[in-house]
Design a protein around this motif. Structure first.
Motif, PDB file in Angstrom:
ATOM      1  N   ALA A   1     -10.728  -7.427  -7.579  1.00  0.00           N
ATOM      2  CA  ALA A   1     -12.037  -6.158  -7.863  1.00  0.00           C
ATOM      3  C   ALA A   1     -11.662  -5.073  -6.959  1.00  0.00           C
ATOM      4  O   ALA A   1     -11.553  -3.657  -7.245  1.00  0.00           O
ATOM      5  CB  ALA A   1     -13.273  -6.584  -7.318  1.00  0.00           C
ATOM      6  N   THR A   2     -11.877  -5.241  -5.065  1.00  0.00           N
ATOM      7  CA  THR A   2     -11.584  -4.383  -4.216  1.00  0.00           C
ATOM      8  C   THR A   2     -10.485  -3.218  -4.333  1.00  0.00           C
ATOM      9  O   THR A   2     -10.944  -2.175  -4.072  1.00  0.00           O
ATOM     10  CB  THR A   2     -11.916  -4.435  -3.230  1.00  0.00           C
ATOM     11  OG1 THR A   2     -11.451  -5.660  -2.459  1.00  0.00           O
ATOM     12  CG2 THR A   2     -13.668  -5.206  -2.953  1.00  0.00           C
ATOM     13  N   ALA A   3      -9.492  -4.370  -4.467  1.00  0.00           N
ATOM     14  CA  ALA A   3      -8.637  -3.418  -4.814  1.00  0.00           C
ATOM     15  C   ALA A   3      -8.343  -2.818  -5.904  1.00  0.00           C
ATOM     16  O   ALA A   3      -7.719  -1.832  -6.094  1.00  0.00           O
ATOM     17  CB  ALA A   3      -7.146  -4.653  -4.833  1.00  0.00           C
ATOM     18  N   GLN A   4      -8.667  -3.035  -7.239  1.00  0.00           N
ATOM     19  CA  GLN A   4      -8.334  -2.029  -8.310  1.00  0.00           C
ATOM     20  C   GLN A   4      -9.517  -1.069  -8.040  1.00  0.00           C
ATOM     21  O   GLN A   4      -9.131   0.496  -8.768  1.00  0.00           O
ATOM     22  CB  GLN A   4      -9.154  -3.077  -9.356  1.00  0.00           C
ATOM     23  CG  GLN A   4      -9.449  -2.218 -10.468  1.00  0.00           C
ATOM     24  CD  GLN A   4      -8.233  -2.096 -11.386  1.00  0.00           C
ATOM     25  OE1 GLN A   4      -7.411  -2.230 -12.045  1.00  0.00           O
ATOM     26  NE2 GLN A   4      -7.765  -0.348 -11.081  1.00  0.00           N
ATOM     27  N   ILE A   5     -11.177  -1.566  -7.196  1.00  0.00           N
ATOM     28  CA  ILE A   5     -11.082   0.204  -6.791  1.00  0.00           C
ATOM     29  C   ILE A   5     -10.659   1.221  -6.073  1.00  0.00           C
ATOM     30  O   ILE A   5     -10.177   2.468  -6.782  1.00  0.00           O
ATOM     31  CB  ILE A   5     -12.945  -0.231  -6.559  1.00  0.00           C
ATOM     32  CG1 ILE A   5     -13.736  -1.308  -7.247  1.00  0.00           C
ATOM     33  CG2 ILE A   5     -13.267   0.608  -5.672  1.00  0.00           C
ATOM     34  CD1 ILE A   5     -14.556  -2.099  -6.624  1.00  0.00           C
ATOM     35  N   MET A   6     -10.032   0.721  -5.003  1.00  0.00           N
ATOM     36  CA  MET A   6      -9.102   1.148  -4.747  1.00  0.00           C
ATOM     37  C   MET A   6      -7.451   2.339  -5.276  1.00  0.00           C
ATOM     38  O   MET A   6      -7.386   3.487  -4.836  1.00  0.00           O
ATOM     39  CB  MET A   6      -8.691   1.189  -2.826  1.00  0.00           C
ATOM     40  CG  MET A   6      -9.457   0.259  -2.378  1.00  0.00           C
ATOM     41  SD  MET A   6      -9.265   0.289  -0.703  1.00  0.00           S
ATOM     42  CE  MET A   6      -8.218  -1.400  -0.849  1.00  0.00           C
TER      43      MET A   6
END
Length: 417
Positions: free
Chosen positions: A406-411
């Motif tokens: 999820a955090t990789a998608q946000i970045m």
């Protein structure tokens, strides 16, 4: 204990300095109707390098109610930052600064906005601060999205709200205030917002100029708005499962959850209790009814759940009484926010989950959900003029904020041109 004592000494010293400054007629720093009450730069936990306590001076802000048993109080280091006050006035909030906030190369700063019963630390910097299960899994990481964004050279800030279930008009105004401060200290003309759960609703209210007459309308200063696990189409989960949700709240039944229930009367261990303070009209949860929306036209109920009909539609059941969801729909702002719309200059992304597996919690199971919010609500883009696309992961509501997928998608969204 040593750090706590040092912070207490720092708080006292700073208070004396501010008092002395006021005595000679020089006001503390202020910006756009706000006053900086105190700044902390040492002994800060979870990787942050500075925390400021700000106060919005508008008289519309009131002291919102806190449960008498303390379950809604501020805890941890937030108590120190709120001036050693576990029940701070709703005009105050904390602005957190991440490492390299003034030197990172990315030109657009990022503001992180937490959800209900969370704060800047647990939501973004240390999901393990809440202990086992507090992050939605048995084992929780000690770092979060903040550290990942810093490593990717972003200027990162976060806000911590004074009331864990506060009025969304207040939260939206404080988001506007925080953006003003961030623009002032970085020289940026706009920011990116990453918001989670209840925070998504308040962030949408700001960018949609859904405000009280005293509030700040949208200032054309948001580039991207990333909505994590947001009730974009509202929620009705507190009314969908009979007495189950209320049992987890009513202290007489052994409940400890800090959230509103459908019931003003509940039977616990053979005794009937009248506790209107746990309902959606309570001063403990002023922001909850604003996000209500009926979903009974799409998702049905399980007749095996105790008092399911009276809970949703109102009346007496075998063990409880509910006013029904319609009694509170007059406070809902879901339609208002959607109809107001988000300007096309703001690119919006939605990040949603499909795993209803939050430990020690009665997950939403009458339709596909992340355990709290229906997927259809989270992915609802009504009123979004510039839809940058969304992603759905097999994650629950709590893990959406820290799992690497999820955090990789946000970045990726934040780094997109």
């Amino acid at each position: 204990m040593i750090i706590k004592n040092l912070l207490s000494m720092l708080s006292s010293i700073t208070t004396l300095v501010i008092t002395a400054v006021l005595a000679i007629g020089i006001a503390p720093p202020s910006l756009a109707g706000t006053v900086l009450e105190q700044t902390y730069t040492s002994g800060i936990s979870n990787g942050w390098v500075k925390v400021e306590r700000w106060k919005d001076t508008d008289s519309a802000f009131i002291q919102e109610g806190f449960p008498a048993d303390g379950r809604g109080d501020q805890d941890g280091q937030r108590v120190t930052f709120f001036g050693n006050d576990p029940t701070p006035h709703s005009s105050k909030y904390l602005l957190y600064y991440a490492p390299n906030w003034s030197t990172s190369s990315k030109s657009v700063p990022v503001l992180l906005v937490h959800g209900s019963n969370h704060n800047a630390d647990i939501a973004w910097a240390n999901p393990n601060e809440a202990g086992p299960y507090g992050c939605g899994k048995t084992l929780c990481p000690s770092t979060g999205l903040m550290q990942e964004l810093v490593a990717d050279d972003f200027k990162v800030f976060a806000i911590s709200m004074p009331h864990k279930n506060g009025d969304n008009y207040f939260w939206a105004q404080q988001i506007a205030d925080a953006i003003s401060h961030i623009k002032a200290v970085t020289g940026a003309s706009e920011v990116d917002i990453v918001a989670w759960s209840k925070g998504t609703f308040s962030a949408r209210m700001y960018v949609s100029s859904v405000t009280e007459p005293w509030g700040t309308p949208y200032q054309n200063d948001v580039r991207r708005l990333i909505l994590i696990g947001g009730p974009n189409g509202g929620f009705d989960s507190s009314f969908r499962h009979g007495t189950t949700s209320s049992v987890s709240v009513y202290s007489e039944c052994g409940g400890v959850i800090n959230g509103p229930t459908a019931h003003d009367y509940m039977t616990c261990y053979g005794w009937l209790y009248h506790r209107p303070e746990w309902t959606f009209s309570s001063s403990y949860f002023p922001g909850a009814a604003q996000m209500l929306k009926r979903w009974d036209n799409k998702y049905g109920f399980l007749a095996t759940e105790v008092d399911w009909y009276s809970t949703y539609y109102g009346g007496w059941g075998a063990y409880s009484h509910s006013n029904g969801i319609d009694a509170y729909m007059g406070e809902s702002l879901v339609d208002t926010v959607q109809q107001a719309g988000i300007p096309s200059s703001v690119r919006v992304h939605t990040l949603c989950g499909t795993s209803a597996d939050i430990p020690l919690f009665h997950n939403e199971h009458t339709g596909l959900s992340d355990g709290v919010i229906f997927l259809d609500s989270c992915t609802d883009t009504t009123g979004v003029a510039n839809n940058g696309g969304g992603t759905v992961f097999a994650l629950n509501h709590l893990t959406l904020g820290w799992r690497h997928s999820a955090t990789a998608q946000i970045m990726d969204w934040l780094n997109a041109i």
